[in-house]
Design a protein around this motif. Structure first.
Motif, PDB file in Angstrom:
ATOM      1  N   ARG A   1       0.857  -1.182   0.000  1.00  0.00           N
ATOM      2  CA  ARG A   1       0.000   0.000   0.000  1.00  0.00           C
ATOM      3  C   ARG A   1       0.895   1.235   0.000  1.00  0.00           C
ATOM      4  O   ARG A   1       2.010   1.170   0.508  1.00  0.00           O
ATOM      5  CB  ARG A   1      -0.910   0.037   1.239  1.00  0.00           C
ATOM      6  CG  ARG A   1      -2.166  -0.806   1.127  1.00  0.00           C
ATOM      7  CD  ARG A   1      -2.837  -0.979   2.469  1.00  0.00           C
ATOM      8  NE  ARG A   1      -2.099  -1.877   3.325  1.00  0.00           N
ATOM      9  CZ  ARG A   1      -2.195  -3.199   3.303  1.00  0.00           C
ATOM     10  NH1 ARG A   1      -3.001  -3.769   2.438  1.00  0.00           N
ATOM     11  NH2 ARG A   1      -1.494  -3.963   4.125  1.00  0.00           N
ATOM     12  N   PRO A   2       0.412   2.375  -0.509  1.00  0.00           N
ATOM     13  CA  PRO A   2       1.210   3.613  -0.409  1.00  0.00           C
ATOM     14  C   PRO A   2       1.306   4.083   1.034  1.00  0.00           C
ATOM     15  O   PRO A   2       0.427   3.819   1.861  1.00  0.00           O
ATOM     16  CB  PRO A   2       0.448   4.605  -1.282  1.00  0.00           C
ATOM     17  CG  PRO A   2      -0.941   4.063  -1.366  1.00  0.00           C
ATOM     18  CD  PRO A   2      -0.823   2.575  -1.279  1.00  0.00           C
TER      19      PRO A   2
ATOM     20  N   THR B   1       0.093   3.683   6.435  1.00  0.00           N
ATOM     21  CA  THR B   1      -0.809   3.413   5.325  1.00  0.00           C
ATOM     22  C   THR B   1      -2.250   3.601   5.783  1.00  0.00           C
ATOM     23  O   THR B   1      -2.513   4.015   6.916  1.00  0.00           O
ATOM     24  CB  THR B   1      -0.627   1.970   4.826  1.00  0.00           C
ATOM     25  OG1 THR B   1      -1.097   1.064   5.849  1.00  0.00           O
ATOM     26  CG2 THR B   1       0.838   1.666   4.538  1.00  0.00           C
TER      27      THR B   1
ATOM     28  N   LEU C   1      -2.802  10.752   1.607  1.00  0.00           N
ATOM     29  CA  LEU C   1      -2.891   9.547   0.779  1.00  0.00           C
ATOM     30  C   LEU C   1      -3.829   9.744  -0.402  1.00  0.00           C
ATOM     31  O   LEU C   1      -3.557   9.267  -1.513  1.00  0.00           O
ATOM     32  CB  LEU C   1      -3.368   8.354   1.621  1.00  0.00           C
ATOM     33  CG  LEU C   1      -2.315   7.649   2.484  1.00  0.00           C
ATOM     34  CD1 LEU C   1      -2.968   6.611   3.380  1.00  0.00           C
ATOM     35  CD2 LEU C   1      -1.245   6.999   1.612  1.00  0.00           C
ATOM     36  N   GLU C   2      -4.910  10.449  -0.200  1.00  0.00           N
ATOM     37  CA  GLU C   2      -5.835  10.725  -1.304  1.00  0.00           C
ATOM     38  C   GLU C   2      -5.147  11.514  -2.417  1.00  0.00           C
ATOM     39  O   GLU C   2      -5.311  11.216  -3.606  1.00  0.00           O
ATOM     40  CB  GLU C   2      -7.048  11.500  -0.789  1.00  0.00           C
ATOM     41  CG  GLU C   2      -7.985  10.693   0.103  1.00  0.00           C
ATOM     42  CD  GLU C   2      -9.158  11.528   0.581  1.00  0.00           C
ATOM     43  OE1 GLU C   2      -9.278  12.686   0.137  1.00  0.00           O
ATOM     44  OE2 GLU C   2      -9.951  11.018   1.397  1.00  0.00           O
TER      45      GLU C   2
ATOM     46  N   GLU D   1      -2.692   9.194  -4.323  1.00  0.00           N
ATOM     47  CA  GLU D   1      -3.357   8.257  -5.221  1.00  0.00           C
ATOM     48  C   GLU D   1      -3.825   8.957  -6.494  1.00  0.00           C
ATOM     49  O   GLU D   1      -3.779   8.380  -7.589  1.00  0.00           O
ATOM     50  CB  GLU D   1      -4.531   7.592  -4.494  1.00  0.00           C
ATOM     51  CG  GLU D   1      -4.082   6.623  -3.406  1.00  0.00           C
ATOM     52  CD  GLU D   1      -5.235   6.113  -2.567  1.00  0.00           C
ATOM     53  OE1 GLU D   1      -6.384   6.517  -2.839  1.00  0.00           O
ATOM     54  OE2 GLU D   1      -4.983   5.320  -1.641  1.00  0.00           O
ATOM     55  N   ASP D   2      -4.268  10.198  -6.369  1.00  0.00           N
ATOM     56  CA  ASP D   2      -4.666  10.964  -7.564  1.00  0.00           C
ATOM     57  C   ASP D   2      -3.469  11.168  -8.495  1.00  0.00           C
ATOM     58  O   ASP D   2      -3.603  11.120  -9.722  1.00  0.00           O
ATOM     59  CB  ASP D   2      -5.228  12.325  -7.155  1.00  0.00           C
ATOM     60  CG  ASP D   2      -6.576  12.204  -6.449  1.00  0.00           C
ATOM     61  OD1 ASP D   2      -7.203  11.143  -6.555  1.00  0.00           O
ATOM     62  OD2 ASP D   2      -6.977  13.176  -5.777  1.00  0.00           O
TER      63      ASP D   2
END
Length: 773
Positions: A459-460, A499, A535-536, A539-540
């Motif tokens: 996971r990032p 994460t 994190l959002e 992910e973008d």
């Protein structure tokens, strides 16, 4: 002769012994700490006066591991301990961080704390023993140290905390070190496998609780052996008066300056306010008073900023307490790197790159516990231009090593195993702007760069730095994503990385005498929301998962062979493996457990090397189709090399479904063909067929030839065996293992009587072999 004092206490199931008075008696304080059979000597010396013009506290901690402590001789040319290793540098910082805030403000005497590992038992880790020894030595030295402190390492196995686990503990999802006084926590350093906030907080309090007995033992030793405390007069009435004069002159201008959101604008406004404040003190300031006035101005800044945050719940740049600065993230920003990312949060920016290499690129670590190899490397660089200054640029210092290790701990938890991804991974973080936590920017940028390179992370990972304003009244405010000024003027630097599933790393440093469990819980909960927001944004930026590694990275394929076959692949003196590398162009690494890694940027080279290795270690399977090369032609067929060093015979009757007059009408030496294994006898001799395989596609064809009578086959065999003996005598023994012998024997057979017309349909004689070289 010796005035020796000892105390003992139980700590993590072992006896901890603290001794003074026998060794290093000329130091201000010296303690020999023993836990099990691990022994650390710590000596403290302090300058009796302050250097002229000194305006900071020059505390230096040195931690050194003697190789003799574990019965080892250092590697390398010089065969002696040299410059500090990364582990020694990190441990020096680990000891420094909790003891530094326990010296009184205004104390500027130089202090050296030197910890040396004298014995290491391989079970009890010396870094925590060194921290206890340093605390004890400072406590008995007489210097104004507001300790003692204690620490503890915590593991987490099957839902239970373990105190001071050994290095090789299995199943632990946590490695945490926490230090503190009797009443509060001062420092935390950790690495975790995506653990929830309550587990991390519980580990910190577990270490703190078990350290109280150690503090009691240090106090008992001090009651027996402590030197007279130094007499200090740190309060300066003149400096206090000057601070109030400056408050009246420019207090409101300092408050206005800290409302400017741009760092450079804020610094310009503060510089102007400082000039006006110094002018208000008069023009006849001597150097000493001027130096103290500069410090008083900084104190005034801190009081104004901190009071505003507590009162108005508004930050320096106008943000709310839990608000994160604007984030911009990009990937694939550099064309030739294997992976790259540019991560910007406010005025903090990092360019991260990922490079993938083979096992040869692993870092060898030579330490007292033995030689090990590390396949994940993270290097952090902080050039002076990142903060708009001039300064030293070159080799990394303690700060760079420490910040890089924090990011390394945060990212390591989500890496694939070496079996899943057999690459050496190197991440570089170059900080190009800094106003806030650059180590957390490294975590975010490093995670993006690895995913851009095709590293299959679980996971990032994102990271955030939290701050604290704690007033004497007990009122406090926790700040998310702190600025550099908030870090300097605040009381805590609390970094959390993780994460969506949990925390991977936690680091805390404070400038006050400790913080409570309530404050830590508030900081952890607030950090969780900040991490999710970051994190959002990450992910973008990524856009989606990468299919495979970069086209510029080497490809690595892994296969496993039997251990007893390793010597066959390597060959005498490495002859075989060198031939594989030279002929195919691929790189081959073989490990002791039989794992073989074949790497190259060319897929055909990898395939050729793997097929070669398989040909050495595998046995041909009846019914399987292989691609081979004709190596020798005889009257009755052709020998085909189809599995590395394995040859088999395609009898003339198995070349085509129609009658073949001469083998050379169909084949020539060096020609590549598809063959099917018809049979392998108990001596390893292989019988092959071409007629049942489509020579264009390698697919199996239906066998349309009617079967022969068994009697005919047996008669043909007997007839062939008679002639075969003569050919074998002339050409050499095939079973000797030399392909040249096979071909020589084949040439010998050419001297035999030519086969009659129906010889083309004769079966394979027993003496004809397609066995191994």
């Amino acid at each position: 002769m010796f005035d020796i004092h000892k105390v003992e206490t139980q700590w993590g199931g072992e006896t901890l012994t603290l001794e003074t008075g026998r060794i290093a008696r000329q130091a201000d304080g010296a303690v020999l700490a023993t836990l099990g059979e691990t022994v650390v000597l710590c000596a403290v010396t302090a300058a009796k006066s302050v250097k002229e013009g000194q305006d900071f506290f020059p505390l230096t901690v040195h931690y050194q591991e003697k190789f003799s402590a574990a019965g080892r001789i250092p590697g390398g040319f010089f065969k002696r301990e040299g410059r500090p290793t990364e582990h020694e540098t990190l441990t020096s910082r680990l000891i420094d961080r909790p003891i530094r805030p326990l010296f009184p403000e205004g104390f500027y005497n130089e202090i050296n704390v030197i910890c040396q590992v004298m014995s290491y038992d391989g079970v009890n880790e010396p870094d925590v023993v060194a921290m206890v020894a340093a605390s004890a030595a400072l406590t008995i030295s007489g210097v104004p140290f507001m300790g003692p402190i204690a620490c503890g390492r915590v593991g987490y196995v099957d839902g239970e905390y373990v105190l001071n686990p050994s290095r090789d503990i299995e199943g632990s999802s946590l490695d945490l070190v926490a230090a503190g006084t009797q009443d509060a926590v001062l420092m935390v350093e950790s690495q975790a496998q995506e653990l929830p906030e309550d587990v991390m907080l519980g580990a910190v309090m577990f270490a703190h609780e078990h350290g109280k007995g150690v503090i009691d033992a240090i106090i008992e030793l001090a009651e027996k052996a402590a030197k007279e405390p130094w007499e200090l007069t740190l309060r300066d009435e003149q400096a206090e008066a000057d601070k109030e004069t400056m408050r009246a002159a420019v207090g409101s201008k300092i408050a206005d300056a800290y409302k400017l959101t741009a760092k450079q604008d804020r610094q310009d406004a503060l510089s102007a306010a400082k000039e006006e404040a110094m002018a208000a003190l008069g023009d006849d300031l001597d150097a000493n008073r001027k130096s103290k006035a500069n410090k008083s101005f900084k104190k005034l800044e801190a009081e104004i900023v901190r009071g505003g945050i507590i009162k108005d719940k508004t930050r320096i740049d106008g943000r709310k307490l839990d608000q994160v600065r604007p984030i911009e993230a990009e990937v694939a920003v550099l064309p030739r790197t294997h992976g790259s990312a540019l991560f910007t949060r406010g005025e903090t920016q990092s360019i991260c790159t990922t490079t993938l290499g083979t096992a040869d690129s692993e870092q060898m670590i030579d330490a007292i516990y033995g030689i090990s190899h590390e396949h994940f490397l993270l290097h952090y660089n902080f050039p002076p231009y990142s903060v708009g200054e001039v300064g030293r640029f070159g080799a990394p210092g303690r700060r760079e090593v420490g910040h890089g290790k924090l990011a390394w701990r945060a990212l390591r938890a989500v890496l694939p195993t070496k079996e899943e991804f057999p690459y050496t991974i190197r991440v570089i973080s170059d900080i190009t702007e800094s106003n806030g936590s650059s180590s957390m920017a490294t975590v975010c940028g490093g995670s993006l760069a690895m995913m851009d390179a095709g590293v299959p992370l679980k996971r990032p990972v994102s990271g955030i730095a939290m701050g604290l304003i704690l007033e004497e009244s007990g009122e406090f405010a926790v700040l998310s994503d702190i600025l550099g000024d908030e870090d300097h003027l605040g009381d805590m630097d609390f970094k959390v990385a993780g994460t969506s599933e949990g925390i991977t790393s936690l680091q805390m440093d404070i400038k006050v005498a400790g913080i409570t469990e309530e404050i830590m819980k508030t900081a952890l909960d607030q950090a969780k929301g900040g991490r999710a927001h970051i994190l959002e944004k990450m992910e973008d930026a990524l856009g989606g998962a990468r299919e495979g590694v970069s086209k510029h990275a080497p490809r690595i394929e892994t296969l496993t062979i039997a251990k007893e076959k390793i010597r066959d692949v390597i060959g005498t003196g490495g002859k075989v493996i060198r031939e594989i590398v030279a002929e195919t162009g691929a790189k081959v690494d073989i490990e002791d457990d039989g794992t073989v890694k074949v790497s190259s940027s060319n897929a055909d080279e990898i395939e050729a090397a793997i097929n070669w290795i398989k040909g050495i270690v595998e046995e041909p399977e009846v019914g399987h189709i292989y691609k081979g090369k004709v190596v020798s032609i005889v009257d009755f067929g052709a020998f085909v090399n189809f599995m590395g060093q394995k040859d088999g015979l395609v009898h003339i009757s198995e070349l085509k479904n129609e009658r073949v007059g001469k083998v050379t009408d169909v084949l020539e030496e060096g020609q590549e063909v598809y063959v099917k294994v018809l049979a392998v006898d108990d001596r390893g001799k292989v019988r092959l067929s071409m007629r049942v395989v489509d020579q264009e596609t390698g697919e199996e064809l239906e066998d349309t030839r009617p079967p022969r009578e068994e009697g005919d086959r047996e008669g043909g065999d007997r007839k062939r065996r008679g002639r075969g003996g003569r050919g074998n005598d002339r050409g050499g023994d095939r079973d000797g293992g030399d392909r040249g012998g096979d071909r020589g024997r084949g040439r010998g057979r050419r001297d035999d009587k030519k086969s009659d017309d129906d010889g083309a349909d004769a079966p394979l004689p027993d003496f004809i072999s397609g066995g191994d070289d």
